[in-house]
Design a protein around this motif. Structure first.
Motif, PDB file in Angstrom:
ATOM      1  N   ARG A 192       0.838  -1.205   0.000  1.00  0.00           N
ATOM      2  CA  ARG A 192       0.000   0.000   0.000  1.00  0.00           C
ATOM      3  C   ARG A 192       0.872   1.253   0.000  1.00  0.00           C
ATOM      4  O   ARG A 192       2.096   1.171   0.094  1.00  0.00           O
ATOM      5  N   ARG A 193       0.249   2.395  -0.012  1.00  0.00           N
ATOM      6  CA  ARG A 193       0.979   3.665   0.047  1.00  0.00           C
ATOM      7  C   ARG A 193       1.772   3.737   1.356  1.00  0.00           C
ATOM      8  O   ARG A 193       1.250   3.373   2.409  1.00  0.00           O
ATOM      9  N   ASP A 194       3.008   4.218   1.267  1.00  0.00           N
ATOM     10  CA  ASP A 194       3.816   4.393   2.467  1.00  0.00           C
ATOM     11  C   ASP A 194       3.185   5.448   3.363  1.00  0.00           C
ATOM     12  O   ASP A 194       2.748   6.507   2.882  1.00  0.00           O
ATOM     13  N   LEU A 195       3.106   5.148   4.640  1.00  0.00           N
ATOM     14  CA  LEU A 195       2.492   6.032   5.633  1.00  0.00           C
ATOM     15  C   LEU A 195       1.053   6.387   5.293  1.00  0.00           C
ATOM     16  O   LEU A 195       0.515   7.363   5.779  1.00  0.00           O
ATOM     17  N   GLY A 196       0.453   5.607   4.415  1.00  0.00           N
ATOM     18  CA  GLY A 196      -0.942   5.803   4.060  1.00  0.00           C
ATOM     19  C   GLY A 196      -1.201   6.864   3.003  1.00  0.00           C
ATOM     20  O   GLY A 196      -2.327   7.016   2.543  1.00  0.00           O
ATOM     21  N   PHE A 197      -0.151   7.641   2.605  1.00  0.00           N
ATOM     22  CA  PHE A 197      -0.399   8.693   1.620  1.00  0.00           C
ATOM     23  C   PHE A 197       0.755   8.924   0.645  1.00  0.00           C
ATOM     24  O   PHE A 197       0.602   9.669  -0.322  1.00  0.00           O
ATOM     25  N   LEU A 198       1.897   8.296   0.831  1.00  0.00           N
ATOM     26  CA  LEU A 198       3.038   8.510  -0.063  1.00  0.00           C
ATOM     27  C   LEU A 198       3.124   7.404  -1.116  1.00  0.00           C
ATOM     28  O   LEU A 198       3.047   6.220  -0.798  1.00  0.00           O
TER      29      LEU A 198
END
Length: 140
Positions: free
Chosen positions: A113-119
């Motif tokens: 998934r996206r790193d840290l939820g947004f990257l």
């Protein structure tokens, strides 16, 4: 074996394929770079058109994910999009004689998934996925 951080070529139909490479002769870590060809360059257009025709044979009715026919900036991207993995599931399923849901579960297992939820964007490491495939259902 391979590197989890440097893309490589997988060409056998029982494996998930990486995105194309423009690094040197292809996947050459000493020549990492994009092609520097602009969007109207005939060589680039011809290569992409040929790749589209080759991929279209595999899955004629599905939209082709752009990362299956375009190289990354480094030419060494070890990951593909979840859409590119999804596009290849039927071929891998057929070639390995596996159940579609089992191959799909392996793709999900290897989807980051996206790193840290947004990257960044969701992605699938091709080498890790193919190694897992070989461990659970080796090619005949």
């Amino acid at each position: 074996m391979g590197s989890r951080i440097i893309g490589q070529s997988f060409t056998r139909p029982g494996y998930f394929h990486s995105r194309p490479s423009s690094a040197g002769a292809g996947y050459d870590a000493t020549a990492s770079s994009g092609s520097n060809l602009g969007p109207t360059n005939k060589n680039l257009l011809d290569r992409v058109k040929g790749d589209v025709e080759n991929v279209r044979v595999e899955n004629p009715k599905a939209p082709i994910p752009v990362d299956l026919v375009t190289a990354s900036g480094s030419g060494l991207d070890p990951e593909i999009s979840p859409a590119a993995a999804e596009f290849q599931i039927m071929r891998v399923t057929r070639e390995r004689g596996m159940k579609e849901e089992d191959v799909r579960a392996l793709v999900q297992k290897h989807t980051k998934r996206r790193d840290l939820g947004f990257l960044g964007e969701p992605r699938v490491n091709v080498l890790e996925l193919n190694l897992d495939l070989d461990s659970v259902h080796p090619l005949r």
